[in-house]
Design an enzyme around this catalytic site. Structure first.
Site: not given
Length: 124
Positions: A82, A91, A54, A56
């Site tokens: 988006r 996360c 991810c 993050e």
């Protein structure tokens, strides 16, 4: 929590990274995080056959590489314009464990909100 000018700038930073770096199916999300001192780190997700990382998590690694130990605020945005997206459940748990006072900007992009990570973690 109230959006600050620095929060809006962080959304813009993540959006700029998404526009510049998320140009394939391998990179679809960009995150940017800010320290209390105003340093900003960014990263993109990495999608591959066995799962991925991810955005993050990439930001946490980038921050650690740069010697930044305390993040104050984080935001993630999608590619191709988006919206702002909330961190996934995994996360959220990681961020809450590492940075219990972290502020998270969540969408939609035209009316983002700032929430404590602990509120997002509790929501599951």
């Amino acid at each position: 929590m109230t959006m600050r000018d620095t929060d809006r700038a962080l959304v813009q930073a993540a959006s700029a990274v998404a526009k510049l770096r998320c140009r394939s199916a391998a990179h679809t999300l960009a995150s940017a995080a800010r320290t209390a001192e105003g340093r900003v780190v960014s990263g993109v997700n990495v999608v591959h056959g066995s799962g991925g990382a991810c955005a993050e998590v990439v930001v946490l690694g980038t921050a650690a590489t740069q010697g930044l130990e305390q993040l104050e605020t984080i935001v993630t945005v999608g590619d191709r314009g988006r919206d702002v997206v909330a961190p996934c459940e995994s996360c959220r748990r990681l961020l809450a464990e590492r940075f219990p006072t972290l502020r998270v900007i969540v969408g939609p992009a035209d009316d983002p909100q700032v929430r404590p990570i602990t509120d997002l973690s509790a929501a599951g």
